[in-house]
Enzyme design. Structure first.
Site, PDB file in Angstrom:
ATOM      1  CB  VAL A  14      -0.958  -0.017   1.219  1.00 12.54           C
ATOM      2  CG1 VAL A  14      -1.690   1.298   1.354  1.00 12.54           C
ATOM      3  CG2 VAL A  14      -1.953  -1.162   1.085  1.00 12.54           C
ATOM      4  CG  ASP A 197     -11.046  -6.564   5.402  1.00  8.18           C
ATOM      5  OD1 ASP A 197     -10.128  -5.850   5.841  1.00  8.18           O
ATOM      6  OD2 ASP A 197     -11.679  -6.309   4.364  1.00  8.18           O
ATOM      7  CE  LYS A 201     -12.161  -3.302   4.128  1.00  7.80           C
ATOM      8  NZ  LYS A 201     -12.013  -4.164   2.956  1.00  7.80           N
TER       9      LYS A 201
HETATM   10  N1  HSE Z   1      -8.209  -7.461   2.036  1.00  5.70           N
HETATM   11  C1  HSE Z   1      -9.028  -6.322   1.795  1.00  5.70           C
HETATM   12  C2  HSE Z   1     -10.105  -6.687   0.800  1.00  5.70           C
HETATM   13  C3  HSE Z   1      -8.171  -5.198   1.293  1.00  5.70           C
HETATM   14  O1  HSE Z   1      -9.985  -7.744   0.168  1.00  5.70           O
HETATM   15  O2  HSE Z   1     -11.067  -5.952   0.637  1.00  5.70           O
HETATM   16  C4  HSE Z   1      -8.829  -3.848   1.300  1.00  5.70           C
HETATM   17  O3  HSE Z   1      -9.283  -3.489   2.556  1.00  5.70           O
END
Ligand code: HSE
Length: 418
Positions: A14, A197, A201
């Site tokens: 990143v 993940d 979010k």
């Molecule tokens: N691993 C995360 C995804 C990366 O696949 O969305 C971006 O946050």
């Protein structure tokens, strides 16, 4: 502010993406905004053969980045504990922070925002949710006059890519490897495939939309690891597609926070967003339902969001409006929510198998909307069914019965989102 001096902490995929985009799109950024972003220092524990930082000063101890004459720190080290320490140290030194790190904000957001508020510095994190696809500023600014009742979407590019490829016939292991090679997956892909993940979010989106705490309470998290290729065929036959959805939904007193696989109608907006694309639906009172979609992972998509935060810092002179939600909503347990459910059940191939499965549901007062029996193979008979809408706590009783019967070889269930 026309010039912003920054330090980048981290020198992986990143960070090097940000470095390259700032070099390559420097002219366009300046033409559109009148702003100059100058990288003064990079905190890199080791060199990255994929990117030459030129004359930029390199610090091997990322904390030494904070001693340079910089306005903002871009935290791209990932992880939770050291990232938290770094962000809090940056705040203490009066530096603004831009981060793509959803995990650290999910676990320590309330603490970090409080410290930032006290120190009068900004914390910006557009790229922490769906990379650069605009969402954070849309919710915080563009939709600030709206009562948002539901935010739901595919917030993890890796799982959306994997499910799209599995729908076309690829295996789970095969597509996970491709997602890792393409740089979509987290360093530990467990975060993608086990739903964390996407949960991180939606937790952040819920915090800015509804003021739910970070870390949140009572979050239901499930991944895609139990989904088999055959489920896509059966879902399709029944008019559905399989997606991994993250949801924050509000009523007057409660909020539901969940991240899990779902069946969605195959003609719906979300069903048709394939590949690494992220897509989100936001239900608002003033604009109705709005849709936002874009690339949700990868170097360039993340750099886009990071740069939008840096430009925002310059345009606001670093003055940040912290949300202020006086009433905290109760986060409701998933057992108290109701859904329709898809079930795939493999039972011993005996006469009346379909009727005996139907009776398990009937005995638990769950009625069935559709039931299909497939041809038996190896003495096992697959039955696929969709229930009517019931509270999860009641459907759990069926699951308990299925678990206890020797005649049931295996079963899977997926909630249906409508
Ligand atoms: N691993 C995360 C995804 C990366 O696949 O969305 C971006 O946050």
């Amino acid at each position: 502010m026309e010039n912003l001096n920054i330090g980048i902490c981290g020198w992986g995929n990143v960070a090097t993406g940000l470095f390259k985009v700032l070099e390559e799109n420097n002219t366009i950024i300046h033409q559109k905004t009148g702003c100059n972003i100058n990288i003064k220092v990079i905190g890199a524990r080791r060199n990255n053969p994929k990117c030459d930082p030129g004359d930029v000063i390199i610090e091997r101890d990322i904390f030494d980045v904070l001693d340079h004459d910089i306005d903002a720190v871009v935290e791209l080290i990932g992880g939770v504990d050291t990232a938290r320490e770094l962000i809090l140290a940056a705040i203490k030194k009066g530096k603004h922070v831009v981060t793509a790190n959803k995990a650290v904000l999910f676990h320590h957001g309330d603490e970090i925002f409080l410290e930032a508020k006290k120190a009068n510095v900004s914390i910006l994190f557009e790229s922490a949710v769906c990379a650069g696809t605009p969402l954070i500023k849309v919710i915080q600014e563009e939709l600030s006059a709206n009562n948002i009742t539901k935010i739901a979407g595919m917030l993890n590019g890796t799982t959306n890519f994997m499910l799209s490829e599995m729908e076309e016939g690829s295996s789970f292991e095969e597509v996970l490897k491709i997602a890792q090679d393409k740089g979509y997956a987290e360093p530990d892909p467990k975060f993608d495939i086990e739903g964390y993940d996407a949960a991180h979010k939606i937790g952040l989106l819920s915090s800015i939309a509804y003021g739910t705490p970070l870390p949140p309470d009572n979050f239901h998290i499930e991944g895609i690891i139990n989904i088999k290729k055959i489920d896509f065929d059966y879902a399709k036959e029944l008019g559905f597609s399989i997606k991994h959805l993250a949801v924050a939904k509000k009523d007057d007193l409660n909020i539901q926070l969940r991240s899990h696989p779902v069946l969605v109608k195959d003609n719906s907006y979300l069903a048709n967003l394939k590949g690494v694309r992220n897509g989100i639906e936001i239900d608002t009172d003033l604009l109705g339902v709005i849709h936002i979609a874009g690339s949700g992972a990868g170097q360039e998509a993340t750099a886009s969001g990071l740069i939008s935060d840096l430009i925002n810092l310059m345009k606001t002179n670093g003055v940040f409006s912290f949300p202020d939600f006086p009433d905290s909503l109760n986060t409701i347990d998933i057992a108290e929510l109701s859904f329709k459910y898809y079930f795939y059940i493999e039972a011993m191939d005996e006469p009346g198998v379909m009727a005996s499965i139907a009776s398990i549901f009937a005995e638990n007062n769950i009625s069935i909307e559709t039931i299909i029996q497939k041809e038996s193979t190896d003495g096992v008979s697959p039955v696929i069914l969709i229930t009517n809408r019931y509270f999860e706590k009641n459907v759990n009783k069926v699951i308990k019965t299925l678990d206890s019967l020797a005649s049931i070889k295996t079963y899977r269930t997926i909630r249906i989102e409508d």
